[in-house]
Write a protein that holds these residues in place. Structure first.
Motif, PDB file in Angstrom:
ATOM      1  N   GLU A 286      46.083  11.191  21.454  1.00  0.00           N
ATOM      2  CA  GLU A 286      45.899  12.349  20.581  1.00  0.00           C
ATOM      3  C   GLU A 286      44.486  12.906  20.728  1.00  0.00           C
ATOM      4  N   ALA A 287      44.341  14.200  20.399  1.00  0.00           N
ATOM      5  CA  ALA A 287      43.025  14.842  20.400  1.00  0.00           C
ATOM      6  C   ALA A 287      42.475  14.868  18.979  1.00  0.00           C
ATOM      7  N   TYR A 288      41.158  14.780  18.853  1.00  0.00           N
ATOM      8  CA  TYR A 288      40.529  14.894  17.538  1.00  0.00           C
ATOM      9  C   TYR A 288      40.590  16.351  17.084  1.00  0.00           C
ATOM     10  N   THR A 289      40.625  16.572  15.780  1.00  0.00           N
ATOM     11  CA  THR A 289      40.664  17.937  15.256  1.00  0.00           C
ATOM     12  C   THR A 289      39.326  18.613  15.505  1.00  0.00           C
ATOM     13  N   GLN A 290      39.357  19.913  15.688  1.00  0.00           N
ATOM     14  CA  GLN A 290      38.115  20.661  15.923  1.00  0.00           C
ATOM     15  C   GLN A 290      37.202  20.608  14.700  1.00  0.00           C
ATOM     16  N   GLU A 291      37.809  20.496  13.512  1.00  0.00           N
ATOM     17  CA  GLU A 291      36.980  20.395  12.305  1.00  0.00           C
ATOM     18  C   GLU A 291      36.151  19.117  12.329  1.00  0.00           C
ATOM     19  N   ASP A 292      36.787  18.002  12.727  1.00  0.00           N
ATOM     20  CA  ASP A 292      36.060  16.733  12.813  1.00  0.00           C
ATOM     21  C   ASP A 292      34.982  16.806  13.888  1.00  0.00           C
ATOM     22  N   VAL A 293      35.336  17.382  15.034  1.00  0.00           N
ATOM     23  CA  VAL A 293      34.374  17.477  16.138  1.00  0.00           C
ATOM     24  C   VAL A 293      33.177  18.330  15.737  1.00  0.00           C
ATOM     25  N   ALA A 294      33.425  19.445  15.045  1.00  0.00           N
ATOM     26  CA  ALA A 294      32.337  20.318  14.613  1.00  0.00           C
ATOM     27  C   ALA A 294      31.392  19.589  13.661  1.00  0.00           C
ATOM     28  N   ALA A 295      31.964  18.844  12.724  1.00  0.00           N
ATOM     29  CA  ALA A 295      31.146  18.091  11.772  1.00  0.00           C
ATOM     30  C   ALA A 295      30.336  17.010  12.483  1.00  0.00           C
ATOM     31  N   VAL A 296      30.961  16.353  13.454  1.00  0.00           N
ATOM     32  CA  VAL A 296      30.278  15.293  14.206  1.00  0.00           C
ATOM     33  C   VAL A 296      29.132  15.859  15.026  1.00  0.00           C
ATOM     34  N   LEU A 297      29.368  16.990  15.689  1.00  0.00           N
ATOM     35  CA  LEU A 297      28.310  17.623  16.476  1.00  0.00           C
ATOM     36  C   LEU A 297      27.104  17.946  15.608  1.00  0.00           C
ATOM     37  N   LEU A 298      27.379  18.506  14.452  1.00  0.00           N
ATOM     38  CA  LEU A 298      26.296  18.871  13.528  1.00  0.00           C
ATOM     39  C   LEU A 298      25.526  17.630  13.098  1.00  0.00           C
ATOM     40  N   HIS A 299      26.247  16.544  12.832  1.00  0.00           N
ATOM     41  CA  HIS A 299      25.607  15.305  12.391  1.00  0.00           C
ATOM     42  C   HIS A 299      24.766  14.680  13.507  1.00  0.00           C
ATOM     43  N   LEU A 300      25.341  14.590  14.706  1.00  0.00           N
ATOM     44  CA  LEU A 300      24.632  13.949  15.819  1.00  0.00           C
ATOM     45  C   LEU A 300      23.398  14.741  16.231  1.00  0.00           C
ATOM     46  N   LYS A 301      23.465  16.060  16.053  1.00  0.00           N
ATOM     47  CA  LYS A 301      22.317  16.910  16.392  1.00  0.00           C
ATOM     48  C   LYS A 301      21.120  16.584  15.511  1.00  0.00           C
ATOM     49  N   LYS A 302      21.396  16.159  14.280  1.00  0.00           N
ATOM     50  CA  LYS A 302      20.311  15.915  13.313  1.00  0.00           C
ATOM     51  C   LYS A 302      19.943  14.438  13.183  1.00  0.00           C
ATOM     52  N   ASN A 303      20.773  13.539  13.706  1.00  0.00           N
ATOM     53  CA  ASN A 303      20.543  12.103  13.515  1.00  0.00           C
ATOM     54  C   ASN A 303      20.455  11.396  14.865  1.00  0.00           C
ATOM     55  N   GLU A 304      19.235  11.240  15.345  1.00  0.00           N
ATOM     56  CA  GLU A 304      19.006  10.660  16.671  1.00  0.00           C
ATOM     57  C   GLU A 304      19.536   9.233  16.760  1.00  0.00           C
TER      58      GLU A 304
END
Length: 396
Positions: free
Chosen positions: A109-127
């Motif tokens: 299965e593929a992850y939802t785009q909503e989850d991916v968007a939230a993860v991208l935002l989080h990883l961008k701010k949390n090294e």
């Protein structure tokens, strides 16, 4: 004349013979000496060459091996590199395409785009979480899969948010299960929405920012759909009104800069009206255009750190708001993410004393995007994406 005696002649002959013999002997000695020196030189040269052969033996240059594209290890390394770039550029589409998981039923299965968007935002701010996520991708349990020629990394965890530290842990009080009363996302916050442009532009000049000597037209009527013929000011208003309904349903209070096309409000005045309304942020709705009809995608605009009209704190908030919205917008719509465009030439941003962003929803000069932006379904996707970005801005 008296002839020399025989004895004298003999003596002379003997002298000549002695001289000739002496010269011949000397020549023989000289040749031997020269030959010996030559032999010594040849021997020394041979010894030197032997030493060099021992020190620097002849080597065959072996070309460096190239990565084998069919090697799973190489494929995995390339995919991880793509994911790193996706995080760097907030590219939801690439991240979604490169990651999969196996469901309990054994289906990929593929992850939802909503989850991916939230993860991208989080990883961008949390090294720290970003580095931990990259290490997990390198684990042996993560393998390379392929579907219709498209390769992806198959993860073992179906919850991408939890895997990346994005999911907030549930709070418990002394083992008592507490069910909080649900509250709207808005939580009493007020949003100003500006549907960009108007039916009739105003070419009168105004300063592009407080105290600026540079001026520009107060407001333009905008572009027009190359395929649909719909004006930008009408599209902007249609989407702005739908966004108002979506935000109010989420518990926000909304202030509309305009609700009709027959107005005359300059860009500076729009920014000032938003601040005077008591709104927390300003969302300016626009559509884009380009001489290149193949260009498509969405972007947001924010002031740069060199902006002379705004404080550094306000600039940072505008950039944060812009990033949250473009990430969520592209996650919802699937539009090409053109990121946050930084500019100090927009009066509607320079005059604003609350966090603001300009949302360029798509290109009306692109046939496919122009047509899609006129459909009710896609307009709802755009509205949902903008609202999701506003939720994420206040939550972060």
């Amino acid at each position: 004349m008296k002839k020399p005696s025989g004895t004298r002649v003999n003596i002379m002959i003997m002298g000549i013979v002695v001289v000739v013999l002496a010269l011949g002997f000397a020549a023989i000695l000289g040749y031997g000496k020269a030959r010996k020196q030559m032999e010594q030189m040849q021997q020394a040269q041979q010894e030197q060459e032997a030493k060099e052969a021992q020190i620097t033996p002849t080597q065959t240059v072996t070309p460096e091996p190239t990565d084998d594209p069919t090697d799973p290890a190489v494929q995995k390394k390339n995919l991880i590199t793509e994911i790193k770039k996706a995080v760097e550029h907030n590219d939801v589409k690439i991240m979604t395409a490169d990651l999969r998981y196996t469901s309990q039923e054994g289906q990929v299965e593929a992850y939802t785009q909503e989850d991916v968007a939230a993860v991208l935002l989080h990883l961008k701010k949390n090294e720290k979480d970003y580095q931990a996520f990259v290490e997990k991708l390198q684990d042996e349990s993560v393998i390379v899969g392929e579907e219709e020629g498209i390769q992806y990394l198959l993860l073992t965890d179906s919850n991408l948010r939890k895997m990346t530290g994005t999911e907030e842990p549930a709070e418990t009080v002394e083992a008592e299960i507490v069910t909080p009363t649900p509250t709207p996302e808005g939580n009493g916050r007020k949003i100003a929405i500006d549907a960009g442009h108007q039916a009739h532009g105003n070419s009168e000049q105004e300063p592009i920012g407080p105290g600026a000597s540079q001026t520009k037209a107060k407001v333009a009527s905008g572009t027009t759909g190359r395929t649909t013929g719909v004006t930008e000011y009408q599209l902007n208003l249609d989407v702005a009104l739908k966004l108002r309904g979506e935000l109010e349903a989420r518990g926000y209070e909304v202030y509309m800069i305009r609700e009709t096309n027959d107005v005359d409000i300059s860009n500076a005045e729009r920014a000032q009206l938003a601040a005077e309304s008591g709104s927390d942020i300003l969302i300016r709705i626009h559509a884009n255009g380009s001489d290149n009809t193949s260009v498509a995608g969405a972007l947001t605009m924010a002031p740069s750190t060199a902006n002379p009209y705004l404080s550094q704190e306000m600039i940072a908030e505008c950039q944060k708001l812009s990033q949250c919205i473009i990430t969520a917008f592209c996650a919802s719509t699937g539009a090409n993410n053109q990121g946050v465009y930084q500019t100090d030439e927009m009066s509607g941003l320079n005059w604003c004393s609350i966090p603001a962003t300009i949302v360029e929803m798509g290109y009306m000069t692109n046939q496919e995007e122009d047509t899609r932006m006129q459909t009710a379904d896609y307009q709802q996707q755009m509205v949902t994406g903008i609202a999701d970005g506003i939720d994420q801005y206040f939550a972060s």
